[in-house]
Design an enzyme around this catalytic site. Structure first.
Site, PDB file in Angstrom:
ATOM      1  CG  HIS A  14      41.229  38.745  43.931  1.00 50.95           C
ATOM      2  ND1 HIS A  14      40.284  38.187  43.182  1.00 50.95           N
ATOM      3  CD2 HIS A  14      40.481  39.436  44.884  1.00 50.95           C
ATOM      4  CE1 HIS A  14      39.305  38.261  43.407  1.00 50.95           C
ATOM      5  NE2 HIS A  14      39.106  39.176  44.501  1.00 50.95           N
TER       6      HIS A  14
ATOM      7  CD  GLU B  32      39.293  42.233  42.849  1.00 51.35           C
ATOM      8  OE1 GLU B  32      39.869  42.581  44.081  1.00 51.35           O
ATOM      9  OE2 GLU B  32      38.209  41.833  42.927  1.00 51.35           O
TER      10      GLU B  32
ATOM     11  CG  ASP C  26      41.290  36.157  39.891  1.00 49.09           C
ATOM     12  OD1 ASP C  26      40.441  36.828  40.904  1.00 49.09           O
ATOM     13  OD2 ASP C  26      41.045  34.869  39.380  1.00 49.09           O
TER      14      ASP C  26
ATOM     15  CG  ASP D  69      39.072  46.404  46.998  1.00 49.13           C
ATOM     16  OD1 ASP D  69      38.989  47.209  45.982  1.00 49.13           O
ATOM     17  OD2 ASP D  69      39.237  45.072  46.963  1.00 49.13           O
TER      18      ASP D  69
ATOM     19  CE  LYS E  89      36.021  44.394  49.404  1.00 46.86           C
ATOM     20  NZ  LYS E  89      36.748  44.034  48.137  1.00 46.86           N
TER      21      LYS E  89
ATOM     22  CD  GLU F  37      42.415  45.190  46.398  1.00 45.74           C
ATOM     23  OE1 GLU F  37      43.095  44.914  47.455  1.00 45.74           O
ATOM     24  OE2 GLU F  37      41.466  44.054  46.248  1.00 45.74           O
TER      25      GLU F  37
HETATM   26 MG   LIG Z   1      39.714  43.608  45.518  1.00 46.19          MG
END
Ligand SMILES: [Mg+2]
Length: 428
Positions: free
Chosen positions: A348, A298, A321, A245, A218, A271
């Site tokens: 995702h 997602e 998703d 992400d 992240k 992402e």
């Molecule tokens: Mg994500």
């Protein structure tokens, strides 16, 4: 004849915010949750489905499911496949409830839960895992599951049929390959943003020892700590693929500027660099940050947004998703769109039940729709699988092909007792 006789919902929440599992730049304290639906029947099986949320508002999804429930009550279980696209249209096109969307937000999440439950019931009735139920359909039957409304300017039924027919003779070879090797996956759960450096390092080392070879971290809080996080990951994983992400935190220009600082780390993709609705913003970011790829989906609310992302050449990776799109039928539409544009689908997952769900969808994509594993990898996060009767299994960084009949979202009774909100033992 077996019929759907009733619909129960259940607000299921796991207190993941207590450990900061799942935390990112925007969602700092998620409680992974599922708005569950149970399709009661007068036959042997019950259909189980869910949509995913991160806590507050999960009850809104349950309420929306109940509003849509009359559309499915009374249906003949043995006939669920015959008019699946029609059922999907009736759910998404309810003359009054569609005002709440259409095909977006809480009402579409509720559609996903119901559609996923219908598919679970159909698969259990057939005695097959969902992926196999779909992979055993003829090309005509498979394409017949898709509602092509709003897509025909880019992809119509005949073109989709050509695409699926071309791969039909070789389906069995791909199933055998997946049974032998599994489906490629990557790990997210070593790099939650709320985790301290030592924990990220320890989890990454443990994952490498378990056979993982592809990772995501992240980013998006501040440049210095993102650089530090990427340095740390590179120290641990060397040249293995690494993704990042940002979970929608940046403006378009900010994303482009921020990514300059992450250039040394050779990221495979960034992402959700900005708003999930900003198709042209994603396209601008993609042009600016190449050769880093752009991934999103997602939070892409329906097949129309995916159509535009693909038309605008805004994404390198298509992240469907299982619960944001309106269930299996709409996911199939997006798999077909992505195949037409030659963009790899990398679903995702994580959350609650999303790994259990997308393993089926990735198999269907490879076996029936794309015929390729090139540049494809499906997300995995190692949380909450102990609650499932048939949890997703990963071996050497690859999903193991599931064999149990159904769509894999069934929870253990003890987990229902623990996680039901607010009366369960985890919440009292
Ligand atoms: Mg994500």
């Amino acid at each position: 004849m077996t019929r759907i006789t009733g619909v129960r919902t259940l607000d299921v929440r796991a207190p993941t915010s207590r450990t900061l599992a799942g935390s990112d730049a925007v969602h700092t304290d998620p409680d992974y949750s599922g708005a569950y639906v149970f399709l009661e029947t007068d036959g042997e099986h019950e259909g189980v489905g869910m949509t995913f949320t991160i806590g507050a508002g999960n009850d809104l999804c349950c309420a929306a499911i109940q509003l849509l429930a009359p559309v499915v009550v009374g249906l003949d279980v043995d006939g669920l496949l015959a008019d699946s696209a029609g059922l999907w249209r009736r759910l998404t096109n309810h003359s009054q409830l569609r005002w709440l969307g259409p095909e977006k937000g809480v009402i579409h999440l509720a559609t996903a839960a119901l559609v996923n439950a219908v598919w679970d019931l159909a698969a259990k009735t057939a005695g097959k895992p969902l992926w196999q139920l779909l992979a055993d359909l003829t090309p005509e039957e498979l394409v017949g599951l898709v509602d092509f409304r709003y897509l025909t300017d880019v992809l119509d039924r005949d073109e989709a049929l050509d695409l699926v027919r071309g791969l039909a003779p070789t389906r069995a070879a791909r199933v055998a390959e997946l049974r032998r090797d599994g489906y490629p996956a990557y790990l997210t759960s070593a790099g939650w943003l709320g985790y301290p450096e030592d924990k990220v390092r320890d989890l990454t080392r443990a994952a490498l020892a378990d056979g993982w070879s592809c990772f995501k971290t992240k980013v998006g809080v501040d440049v210095a700590s993102d650089v530090r996080r990427c340095e740390l990951m590179r120290e641990e994983i060397g040249d293995l693929p690494l993704m990042a992400d940002a979970n929608q935190v940046w403006d378009v220009g900010q994303a482009i500027e921020w990514m300059r600082h992450l250039e040394p780390f050779g990221l495979r993709w960034i992402e959700e660099p900005t708003s999930p609705d900003d198709v042209l913003g994603h396209a601008a970011i993609r042009r600016a940050v190449a050769p880093v790829g752009v991934a999103t989906g997602e939070h892409a609310m329906n097949r129309v947004v995916f159509k535009q992302l693909l038309q605008a050449e805004a994404i390198d990776y298509c992240q469907i998703d299982a619960c944001r799109l309106g269930g299996v039928n709409e996911v199939l539409a997006v798999l077909l769109l992505a195949a037409k544009f030659g963009v790899p689908v990398c679903p995702h997952a994580g959350g609650l039940a999303l790994c259990e769900y997308v393993q089926h969808l990735s198999i269907v994509d490879y076996v029936c729709v794309s015929g390729s594993l090139d540049d494809r990898t499906t997300e995995f996060a190692d949380h909450l699988h102990e609650h499932f009767v048939h949890p997703a299994l990963v071996r050497d960084g690859r999903y193991v092909v599931p064999d149990a009949p159904g769509y894999s979202a069934d929870l253990h009774p003890a987990s229902i007792d623990a996680l039901t909100f607010p009366s369960g033992s985890e919440w009292r």
